[in-house]
Structure formats: structure tokens, C-alpha cells
Design an enzyme around this catalytic site. Structure first.
Site, PDB file in Angstrom:
ATOM      1  N   ARG A   1       8.385  23.674 -38.774  1.00 16.50           N
ATOM      2  CA  ARG A   1       7.572  23.754 -38.889  1.00 16.50           C
ATOM      3  C   ARG A   1       5.883  23.559 -39.438  1.00 16.50           C
ATOM      4  O   ARG A   1       5.440  22.709 -39.512  1.00 16.50           O
ATOM      5  CB  ARG A   1       6.568  24.154 -36.867  1.00 16.50           C
ATOM      6  CG  ARG A   1       7.378  23.940 -35.769  1.00 16.50           C
ATOM      7  CD  ARG A   1       7.364  24.993 -34.526  1.00 16.50           C
ATOM      8  NE  ARG A   1       7.956  26.066 -35.163  1.00 16.50           N
ATOM      9  CZ  ARG A   1       8.945  26.900 -33.796  1.00 16.50           C
ATOM     10  NH1 ARG A   1       9.361  26.479 -33.535  1.00 16.50           N
ATOM     11  NH2 ARG A   1       9.164  27.518 -34.393  1.00 16.50           N
TER      12      ARG A   1
ATOM     13  N   ARG B   1       7.906  35.632 -44.630  1.00 13.79           N
ATOM     14  CA  ARG B   1       7.892  37.030 -44.375  1.00 13.79           C
ATOM     15  C   ARG B   1       8.541  37.362 -45.798  1.00 13.79           C
ATOM     16  O   ARG B   1       9.080  37.035 -46.669  1.00 13.79           O
ATOM     17  CB  ARG B   1       9.161  37.613 -44.129  1.00 13.79           C
ATOM     18  CG  ARG B   1       8.730  37.724 -42.697  1.00 13.79           C
ATOM     19  CD  ARG B   1       7.878  38.164 -41.414  1.00 13.79           C
ATOM     20  NE  ARG B   1       7.468  37.601 -39.977  1.00 13.79           N
ATOM     21  CZ  ARG B   1       7.147  37.657 -40.022  1.00 13.79           C
ATOM     22  NH1 ARG B   1       5.986  36.695 -40.692  1.00 13.79           N
ATOM     23  NH2 ARG B   1       6.819  37.203 -38.346  1.00 13.79           N
TER      24      ARG B   1
ATOM     25  N   GLU C   1       4.844  45.686 -46.026  1.00 12.01           N
ATOM     26  CA  GLU C   1       3.057  45.775 -45.773  1.00 12.01           C
ATOM     27  C   GLU C   1       2.853  47.220 -45.116  1.00 12.01           C
ATOM     28  O   GLU C   1       3.812  47.430 -44.544  1.00 12.01           O
ATOM     29  CB  GLU C   1       3.294  44.458 -45.148  1.00 12.01           C
ATOM     30  CG  GLU C   1       3.448  43.042 -45.996  1.00 12.01           C
ATOM     31  CD  GLU C   1       3.495  41.992 -44.575  1.00 12.01           C
ATOM     32  OE1 GLU C   1       2.459  42.287 -43.769  1.00 12.01           O
ATOM     33  OE2 GLU C   1       3.267  40.387 -45.068  1.00 12.01           O
TER      34      GLU C   1
ATOM     35  N   HIS D   1      -1.733  38.716 -45.233  1.00 11.23           N
ATOM     36  CA  HIS D   1      -0.948  37.819 -44.596  1.00 11.23           C
ATOM     37  C   HIS D   1      -1.816  37.441 -43.516  1.00 11.23           C
ATOM     38  O   HIS D   1      -2.220  37.677 -42.311  1.00 11.23           O
ATOM     39  CB  HIS D   1      -0.321  39.374 -43.623  1.00 11.23           C
ATOM     40  CG  HIS D   1       0.518  39.093 -43.111  1.00 11.23           C
ATOM     41  ND1 HIS D   1       2.326  39.380 -42.167  1.00 11.23           N
ATOM     42  CD2 HIS D   1       0.885  37.669 -41.962  1.00 11.23           C
ATOM     43  CE1 HIS D   1       2.997  38.690 -41.474  1.00 11.23           C
ATOM     44  NE2 HIS D   1       2.317  37.879 -41.197  1.00 11.23           N
TER      45      HIS D   1
HETATM   46  N1  LIG Z   1       2.150  33.918 -43.167  1.00 10.88           N
HETATM   47  C1  LIG Z   1       2.064  34.078 -41.722  1.00 10.88           C
HETATM   48  O1  LIG Z   1       0.351  34.581 -41.357  1.00 10.88           O
HETATM   49  C2  LIG Z   1       2.344  33.496 -40.855  1.00 10.88           C
HETATM   50  C3  LIG Z   1       4.018  33.474 -40.975  1.00 10.88           C
HETATM   51  N2  LIG Z   1       5.406  33.023 -40.329  1.00 10.88           N
HETATM   52  C4  LIG Z   1       6.656  32.694 -40.544  1.00 10.88           C
HETATM   53  O2  LIG Z   1       6.536  31.186 -41.092  1.00 10.88           O
HETATM   54  C5  LIG Z   1       8.109  31.434 -40.275  1.00 10.88           C
HETATM   55  C6  LIG Z   1       8.558  29.914 -39.445  1.00 10.88           C
HETATM   56  O3  LIG Z   1       7.799  29.428 -38.396  1.00 10.88           O
HETATM   57  P1  LIG Z   1       8.310  27.700 -38.473  1.00 10.88           P
HETATM   58  O4  LIG Z   1       8.142  27.241 -38.855  1.00 10.88           O
HETATM   59  O5  LIG Z   1       6.960  27.518 -36.671  1.00 10.88           O
HETATM   60  O6  LIG Z   1       9.141  28.339 -37.408  1.00 10.88           O
HETATM   61  P2  LIG Z   1      10.837  26.493 -37.649  1.00 10.88           P
HETATM   62  O7  LIG Z   1      11.746  27.445 -36.929  1.00 10.88           O
HETATM   63  O8  LIG Z   1      10.038  25.885 -36.862  1.00 10.88           O
HETATM   64  O9  LIG Z   1      10.668  26.647 -39.166  1.00 10.88           O
HETATM   65  C7  LIG Z   1      12.276  27.781 -39.588  1.00 10.88           C
HETATM   66  C8  LIG Z   1      13.311  27.235 -40.783  1.00 10.88           C
HETATM   67  O10 LIG Z   1      13.656  27.658 -41.549  1.00 10.88           O
HETATM   68  C9  LIG Z   1      14.816  27.160 -41.007  1.00 10.88           C
HETATM   69  N3  LIG Z   1      15.967  28.036 -41.831  1.00 10.88           N
HETATM   70  C10 LIG Z   1      16.352  29.152 -40.642  1.00 10.88           C
HETATM   71  N4  LIG Z   1      16.379  30.124 -40.899  1.00 10.88           N
HETATM   72  C11 LIG Z   1      18.110  29.944 -42.623  1.00 10.88           C
HETATM   73  C12 LIG Z   1      18.146  29.824 -43.073  1.00 10.88           C
HETATM   74  N5  LIG Z   1      19.043  31.069 -43.038  1.00 10.88           N
HETATM   75  N6  LIG Z   1      18.439  29.088 -44.095  1.00 10.88           N
HETATM   76  C13 LIG Z   1      18.111  28.439 -44.002  1.00 10.88           C
HETATM   77  N7  LIG Z   1      16.649  27.446 -43.433  1.00 10.88           N
HETATM   78  C14 LIG Z   1      16.702  28.856 -42.708  1.00 10.88           C
HETATM   79  C15 LIG Z   1      15.805  25.852 -40.136  1.00 10.88           C
HETATM   80  O11 LIG Z   1      15.782  25.299 -39.529  1.00 10.88           O
HETATM   81  P3  LIG Z   1      17.791  25.947 -39.533  1.00 10.88           P
HETATM   82  O12 LIG Z   1      18.158  26.381 -38.483  1.00 10.88           O
HETATM   83  O13 LIG Z   1      18.629  24.283 -39.884  1.00 10.88           O
HETATM   84  O14 LIG Z   1      18.272  26.657 -40.613  1.00 10.88           O
HETATM   85  C16 LIG Z   1      14.092  26.075 -39.464  1.00 10.88           C
HETATM   86  O15 LIG Z   1      13.918  24.660 -40.431  1.00 10.88           O
HETATM   87  C17 LIG Z   1       7.975  32.235 -38.990  1.00 10.88           C
HETATM   88  O16 LIG Z   1       9.487  32.164 -39.013  1.00 10.88           O
HETATM   89  C18 LIG Z   1       7.418  33.899 -39.936  1.00 10.88           C
HETATM   90  O17 LIG Z   1       7.756  34.382 -40.301  1.00 10.88           O
HETATM   91  C19 LIG Z   1       4.623  32.178 -39.050  1.00 10.88           C
HETATM   92  C20 LIG Z   1       2.917  32.146 -38.695  1.00 10.88           C
HETATM   93  C21 LIG Z   1       2.562  32.941 -39.947  1.00 10.88           C
HETATM   94  O1  LIG Z   2       2.968  34.311 -36.802  1.00 11.53           O
HETATM   95  C1  LIG Z   2       3.504  35.125 -37.157  1.00 11.53           C
HETATM   96  O2  LIG Z   2       5.122  35.188 -37.524  1.00 11.53           O
HETATM   97  C2  LIG Z   2       2.679  35.677 -38.270  1.00 11.53           C
HETATM   98  O3  LIG Z   2       3.204  35.891 -39.841  1.00 11.53           O
HETATM   99  C3  LIG Z   2       1.573  35.866 -37.884  1.00 11.53           C
HETATM  100  O4  LIG Z   2       0.623  34.690 -37.311  1.00 11.53           O
END
Ligand SMILES: NC(=O)C1=CN([C@@H]2O[C@H](COP(=O)(O)OP(=O)(O)OC[C@H]3O[C@@H](n4cnc5c(N)ncnc54)[C@H](OP(=O)(O)O)[C@@H]3O)[C@@H](O)[C@H]2O)C=CC1
Ligand SMILES: O=C(O)C(=O)CO
Length: 324
Positions: free
Chosen positions: A155, A237, A266, A285
Site C-alpha cells: 500500500r 522499520r 528508536e 518516526h
Molecule cells: N514510518 C512510519 O511512520 C510508518 C511505517 N510503516 C511501515 O510500513 C510498512 C508497510 O506498510 P503497508 O504498505 O501498509 O504494508 P503492505 O502489507 O501493504 O505492504 C508491504 C509489502 O511488503 C512486501 N513484503 C513483505 N515481506 C517481504 C519480504 N520478506 N520481502 C520482500 N517483500 C516483502 C509485501 O509483499 P509480499 O507479501 O508479496 O512479499 C507487501 O507488498 C508497515 O509494516 C510498517 O512497518 C507504516 C506506517 C507508518
Molecule cells: O503504522 C505504523 O506501522 C507506524 O509505524 C506508525 O504509524
């Protein structure tokens, strides 16, 4: 049903819970609770609305046998031991989609900040180092037509890729465990193996979910395979990168720059050497820190709890298998 909220959340979520007559306790102190205090309060409640990175491991679940559900105030669920929750049929809810724009905005902001050395240039003014115009100083790089590599195109990765394509006509390559057909169709994103992602990306942005097997995947070996003009961005992360290896890569011309919204560990200490580099931009963050995203996250978390209260499936659940 009693719900414990370990740190305050936007009112939109609190009001929804109150309207349903759900009994909530918000941690009354501004302080972060110790592990023992946290567990003790969780033991007295049925549901935890968890804000921040508490480690919800097997020990936590063993010590809190009364828990019936967990609503995370995050999309990431890496701090929860999902098999432990599954074993006890405890649904774990998260907050997907509503923070994708805000978080990808921060990835985009960091990418440009690194490319144009903006944090460092700002510090120069503060430190009285803005001197006369110099044609050879403060030079950054332009991103037009370059290649954006996404590790974890889901996403948030999709939103980042869309912005980079629209703003700079960047070519998109990505590495996931499976293909993202929508991104291939909509953005002409090309699936590549991990080695190709490293060697071909001008900007490499991490957007994957974190799990132990990817701990410090971006280390000395990985940086050595990247282009010397490459920019590394991590808003996923901090544990995805090794910070000593990143420092080495940034100070030995292995890669060109880095932008981090997440650090390892962190919070980052104020004397961390990465903070002094001209080619590194770091934020504390704040990916999801907009009024819009945080309000919507509070609503998602409340909706998950309300569903539990009404004996329904959580609408945003990361372990749907508990309902089988
Ligand atoms: N900085 C911040 O404040 C924030 C950080 N985040 C981080 O962003 C991350 C992603 O969020 P979001 O986009 O909603 O998650 P999604 O689940 O939509 O996307 C994560 C993607 O990572 C891929 N993925 C998972 N594991 C692996 C792997 N081992 N190797 C390669 N690709 C992989 C998945 O595809 P597939 O399953 O095909 O591998 C998927 O397409 C969260 O888990 C969080 O840690 C989120 C929000 C805020
Ligand atoms: O949603 C998450 O995973 C964050 O890191 C903070 O919004």
C-alpha cells in the site's frame, strides 16, 4: 468489556468507543509505562489498544490470559507475536490504508531532502556558515528519469511509486515475495530479484513489513552492491538497516545519501554520528503524523474494538485465521 489505551489517541476514536458505552481507561500518566506496569494493567482489561512499540511477545500473552483482542494504533504488526495470538484465538487489528499517503509523503520528502542536501544546508545557516554564492558548493542531484527501487511494494510503496512517477517520471522496479499486478499494470513497475534491486536503483526505498528474517538486510554487503550515486530511504522499520554499516557506506562514498524516518534503535540518541553527516536526513518516526492520518487511525482502531464488542470480525484484522 474493558479496554485499556496505553497512550492517548485522537478524540475521534475515543468518542466512537464512548458512544457504544465501552468502558475505556486511557493511561492517565504522560509517562511511558514500565513493562511490569503495562502488563499489570493489561491483566485487568479485556482489550488493549496499543500505541507505540510495546513488545507483545509470548511472555506478554502468557501473563495476560484474559485478553480477548488487541487493536494496534499502527499498520505495522511486527511487535506482536502473531502465532502466540493465534494460539489463543486473539484477533489483532491494525490501521491499513489510512496512513499510506502520509507515510509515502515522508518517504518522498526524505528522498528530495537527501537529493538536495536540504537538512545539512539548513544547519549551515543555523551554524553561521552561509557564505557567498559558490558555484561548486551544496550540489545535489536531480531525480528526473531515474530508477526508483521499492523493497516491499504494497500500500505505502504503491503511493511512493505513484508520486515518484508523476513528479519525476521515474522508472519503477520492485522486489516482493509475490508480484504486485496492480503496480505492474498501473505504474509499469517491473519485478526484479533482490540483487537487481540493489544494483539498479538510483533511489532504494524500503516499504516492506518487518520480520526477523529481514533483520538488518541492508548491511555492508547490500550497500556495497548499490550504485555510488544511490539514495537509501527507510520509512518502514529501523531494524531493516544496520546503522554502523550505513555510516560506513555514507562516509566512504559507497552510496550517495540516506533518508530515515525510522532508526535502529528508536529513539535515536542525539549524538548519533549519522546526524552530523551532510548526506543523511533523519526524522523521528513521523510517517503517519498528520491530523488526517492519525484521526483515521483512531477511527480504525475504535472500529476494530467495536466489532469485537459486538461479536463480529474486526474489519482490519491481521490474523483472520483466528475466525476459522
Ligand atoms: N514510518 C512510519 O511512520 C510508518 C511505517 N510503516 C511501515 O510500513 C510498512 C508497510 O506498510 P503497508 O504498505 O501498509 O504494508 P503492505 O502489507 O501493504 O505492504 C508491504 C509489502 O511488503 C512486501 N513484503 C513483505 N515481506 C517481504 C519480504 N520478506 N520481502 C520482500 N517483500 C516483502 C509485501 O509483499 P509480499 O507479501 O508479496 O512479499 C507487501 O507488498 C508497515 O509494516 C510498517 O512497518 C507504516 C506506517 C507508518
Ligand atoms: O503504522 C505504523 O506501522 C507506524 O509505524 C506508525 O504509524
Amino acid at each position: 468489556m474493558k479496554v485499556f489505551i496505553n497512550k492517548n489517541i485522537p478524540e475521534a476514536g475515543i468518542l466512537l468507543l464512548q458512544e457504544k458505552g465501552i468502558n475505556i481507561t486511557v493511561n492517565p500518566t504522560e509517562n511511558v509505562l514500565s513493562r511490569n506496569e503495562f502488563i499489570k494493567i493489561c491483566q485487568e482489561n479485556d482489550v488493549l489498544l496499543n500505541v507505540g512499540a510495546n513488545n507483545l511477545d509470548e511472555d506478554f500473552f502468557q501473563q495476560c490470559p484474559n485478553l480477548k483482542g488487541i487493536a494496534l494504533f499502527s499498520v505495522g504488526f511486527d511487535a506482536v507475536n502473531i502465532p502466540s495470538a493465534n494460539k489463543r484465538k486473539i484477533p489483532v487489528g491494525n490501521t491499513p490504508d489510512v496512513l499510506s499517503r502520509a507515510t509515502s509523503d515522508i518517504a518522498f520528502l526524505l528522498m528530495q531532502s537527501v537529493a538536495r542536501k536540504s537538512f545539512y544546508s539548513h544547519k549551515k545557516i543555523i551554524n553561521g556558515k552561509w557564505e557567498s554564492f559558490n558555484a561548486l558548493e551544496n550540489l545535489g542531484q536531480e531525480l528526473y528519469g531515474k530508477t526508483l527501487g521499492i523493497f516491499g511494494l504494497g500500500r505505502i510503496g504503491f503511493e511512493m511509486a505513484q508520486k515518484c512517477k508523476a513528479a519525476f517520471g521515474m522508472n519503477i522496479i520492485y522486489h516482493n515475495r509475490s508480484h504486485n499486478e496492480n503496480a505492474e499494470k498501473e505504474l509499469d513497475a517491473k519485478y526484479v530479484d533482490f540483487e537487481t534491486l540493489l544494483s539498479k536503483s538510483d533511489v532504494l526505498s524500503v516499504h516492506s513489513n518487518y520480520s526477523e528474517e529481514n533483520n538488518e538486510l541492508f548491511n555492508k554487503n547490500a550497500f556495497a552492491k548499490m550504485k555510488s550515486n544511490a539514495i537509501f530511504i527507510n520509512t518502514a522499520r529501523g531494524k531493516f538497516h544496520n546503522e554502523d554499516d550505513l555510516f560506513y557506506a555514507l562516509t566512504n562514498n559507497v552510496i550517495w545519501g540516506a533518508g530515515l524516518d525510522v532508526t535502529n534503535p528508536e529513539p535515536m540518541k542525539k549524538d548519533n554520528p549519522l546526524l552530523s553527516l551532510s548526506n543523511c536526513c533523519i526524522l523521528p518516526h513521523i510517517g503517519s503524523a498528520t491530523y488526517e492520518a492519525r484521526n483515521a487511525m483512531a477511527v480504525c482502531a475504535a472500529q476494530n474494538i467495536i466489532a469485537l464488542f459486538e461479536n463480529k470480525k474486526m474489519p482490519f484484522c491481521v490474523n483472520e485465521e483466528v475466525y476459522l
